[in-house]
Design a protein around this motif. Structure first.
Motif, PDB file in Angstrom:
ATOM      1  N   PHE A  84     -64.760 -17.504 -13.176  1.00  0.00           N
ATOM      2  CA  PHE A  84     -63.345 -17.756 -12.905  1.00  0.00           C
ATOM      3  C   PHE A  84     -62.510 -17.559 -14.161  1.00  0.00           C
ATOM      4  CE2 PHE A  84     -59.753 -20.806 -12.641  1.00  0.00           C
ATOM      5  CZ  PHE A  84     -59.085 -20.249 -11.568  1.00  0.00           C
ATOM      6  N   VAL A 185     -58.987 -27.018 -12.215  1.00  0.00           N
ATOM      7  CA  VAL A 185     -58.846 -25.656 -12.732  1.00  0.00           C
ATOM      8  C   VAL A 185     -59.378 -25.575 -14.159  1.00  0.00           C
ATOM      9  CG1 VAL A 185     -57.165 -23.902 -13.432  1.00  0.00           C
ATOM     10  CG2 VAL A 185     -56.923 -25.051 -11.221  1.00  0.00           C
ATOM     11  N   GLY A 188     -63.007 -25.499 -14.084  1.00  0.00           N
ATOM     12  CA  GLY A 188     -63.476 -24.193 -13.649  1.00  0.00           C
ATOM     13  C   GLY A 188     -63.393 -23.143 -14.735  1.00  0.00           C
ATOM     14  N   THR A 216     -62.308 -27.547  -8.581  1.00  0.00           N
ATOM     15  CA  THR A 216     -63.413 -26.967  -9.344  1.00  0.00           C
ATOM     16  C   THR A 216     -64.299 -26.124  -8.431  1.00  0.00           C
ATOM     17  OG1 THR A 216     -63.425 -28.861 -10.859  1.00  0.00           O
ATOM     18  CG2 THR A 216     -65.391 -27.470 -10.819  1.00  0.00           C
ATOM     19  N   THR A 219     -62.734 -22.821  -7.713  1.00  0.00           N
ATOM     20  CA  THR A 219     -62.868 -21.838  -8.797  1.00  0.00           C
ATOM     21  C   THR A 219     -64.251 -21.198  -8.787  1.00  0.00           C
ATOM     22  OG1 THR A 219     -63.638 -23.433 -10.481  1.00  0.00           O
ATOM     23  CG2 THR A 219     -61.250 -23.153 -10.226  1.00  0.00           C
TER      24      THR A 219
END
Length: 406
Positions: A84, A185, A188, A216, A219
């Motif tokens: 990601f 995020v 991730g 998470t 992602t």
């Protein structure tokens, strides 16, 4: 406990010159600070970590494996973040190196201003918005005196950006239904911010923890959909490779694992001493975090969680310790707001001075390093070479003591 940001009433009517002047002044100050950062770390520089990001970004655009794209360059380490993150870095692969460096410097400078402003708001919730932003800009500028901040700019890393988005989420600057998204995020992107999902559970913010975990997971799914082979290799192979980020014994690794490996003469892996150190830090740390949170001391609880995460992570390079900026601001604010005599406040002054000097000078770099010289530290070198971890441990112990007494 419900966390909501304090938003004072707007100062000055729209169109009123008196109301406009502070905005113009603050905007000019912020722009000047960003320009200063670009001047200090110009596009002509060639940041090492940014090179790693760019190689991964170009691999994404060219349909290559982001985790082996560095193989043709013997100097570069492999990309160590989840797929990601490589997708987010992809725009860097579509622009020139100079533009990429400029963008990273600007984004880090803006993130530093955000960090400063949120820290000031947490410390002084009743200050006006203009005063908060003004002091926040000054605090962000003062952050350049700290080695972790300087190293983040120097290497072209994303530490300040991650810190900024974490603070935006943790301090309630998102609509309530979206709180936890930015933590997810950030996790991730770099995994280590996942310590704040634990924090949300410990502080009983279960809905935010679930949102963060879901973000998470999203992602991860995005990574598998975009590059299934690379994602599979990362989550089954590369994430388990302890040598991929670099040697754990380097003086720049200020996590417990780095300390233990240097003291024991070489990499020990996930041995019993490391497991005991991690378990003790997590238990003592989160008990203290919960006490501070329950007493409404949000900034302390967040910073203690950051210290726990940095200590227990297998790798915490000195540049990762950008949390030192809000920590120093907190410690000095507590010194001057306690209303005590200098003699009675001497312990607070000592802690604030220790933290500021340690992270300002970058004490680990005063010890011998590189070519395995870290494995032969002796005397005061042992303190210098492990000083970030020692300082964090001292702060955790001091916080535990205070939380029990108050």
């Amino acid at each position: 406990m419900t966390i909501s940001p304090v938003r004072p009433t707007t100062e000055g009517a729209v169109g009123n010159l008196v109301g406009r002047r502070p905005v113009l002044f603050l905007s000019a100050a912020a722009a000047a600070f960003v320009a200063l950062c670009v001047a200090l770390w110009p596009p002509t520089k060639d940041p090492y970590d940014l090179q790693v990001y760019v190689v991964a970004a170009r691999a994404v655009l060219n349909g290559q494996d982001v985790y082996t794209a560095h193989a043709g360059d013997p100097i570069l380490l492999g990309f160590t973040y989840p797929p990601f993150a490589a997708l987010l870095f992809a725009p860097l692969g579509a622009v020139s190196a100079e533009v990429g460096r400029l963008v990273m410097s600007v984004l880090s400078a803006v993130a530093l201003l955000v960090i400063g402003s949120i820290t000031v708001r947490a410390l002084k919730p009743h200050w006006s918005t203009h005063r908060m932003v003004a002091v926040g800009i000054a605090l962000g500028a003062a952050g350049l005196a700290l080695e972790p901040v300087r190293m983040t700019f120097h290497y072209g890393q994303i530490n300040l950006m991650l810190l900024a988005i974490l603070m935006i989420d943790l301090f309630g600057y998102l609509p309530r239904r979206f709180r936890g998204v930015l933590i997810g995020v950030a996790t991730g992107i770099k995994l280590t911010p996942g310590i704040f999902i634990v924090y949300l559970l410990v502080t009983r913010r279960y809905r935010e923890a679930a949102t963060a975990a879901a973000a998470t997971t999203a992602t991860m799914l995005i990574g598998f959909l975009a590059m299934p082979d690379a994602a599979w290799k990362f989550w089954t192979t590369y994430i388990l490779d302890p040598t991929r980020p670099g040697s754990s014994t380097l003086v720049s690794n200020q996590a417990w694992r780095g300390v233990i490996d240097r003291l024991s003469g070489g990499p020990q892996g996930l041995g019993p001493v490391w497991i005991i150190a991690v378990a003790s830090t997590v238990v003592l740390g989160f008990v203290t975090v919960r006490r501070f949170y329950d007493r409404g001391r949000l900034l302390e609880s967040v910073l203690l969680t950051a210290a726990i995460g940095l200590l227990v992570s297998p790798i915490s390079w000195t540049a990762h310790w950008v949390w030192a900026l809000p920590a120093c601001a907190l410690l000095w604010t507590r010194v001057f707001s306690a209303g005590e005599t200098w003699m009675r406040a001497r312990y607070r002054i000592a802690l604030a001075a220790l933290t500021t000097v340690t992270f300002g000078i970058g004490l680990p770099w005063l010890a011998p390093y590189m070519d395995d010289r870290e494995l032969h530290h002796h005397g005061f070198q042992l303190y210098l070479g492990n000083s970030y971890a020692i300082c964090a441990a001292v702060l955790l112990l001091a916080a535990a003591k205070v939380s029990k007494e108050s």
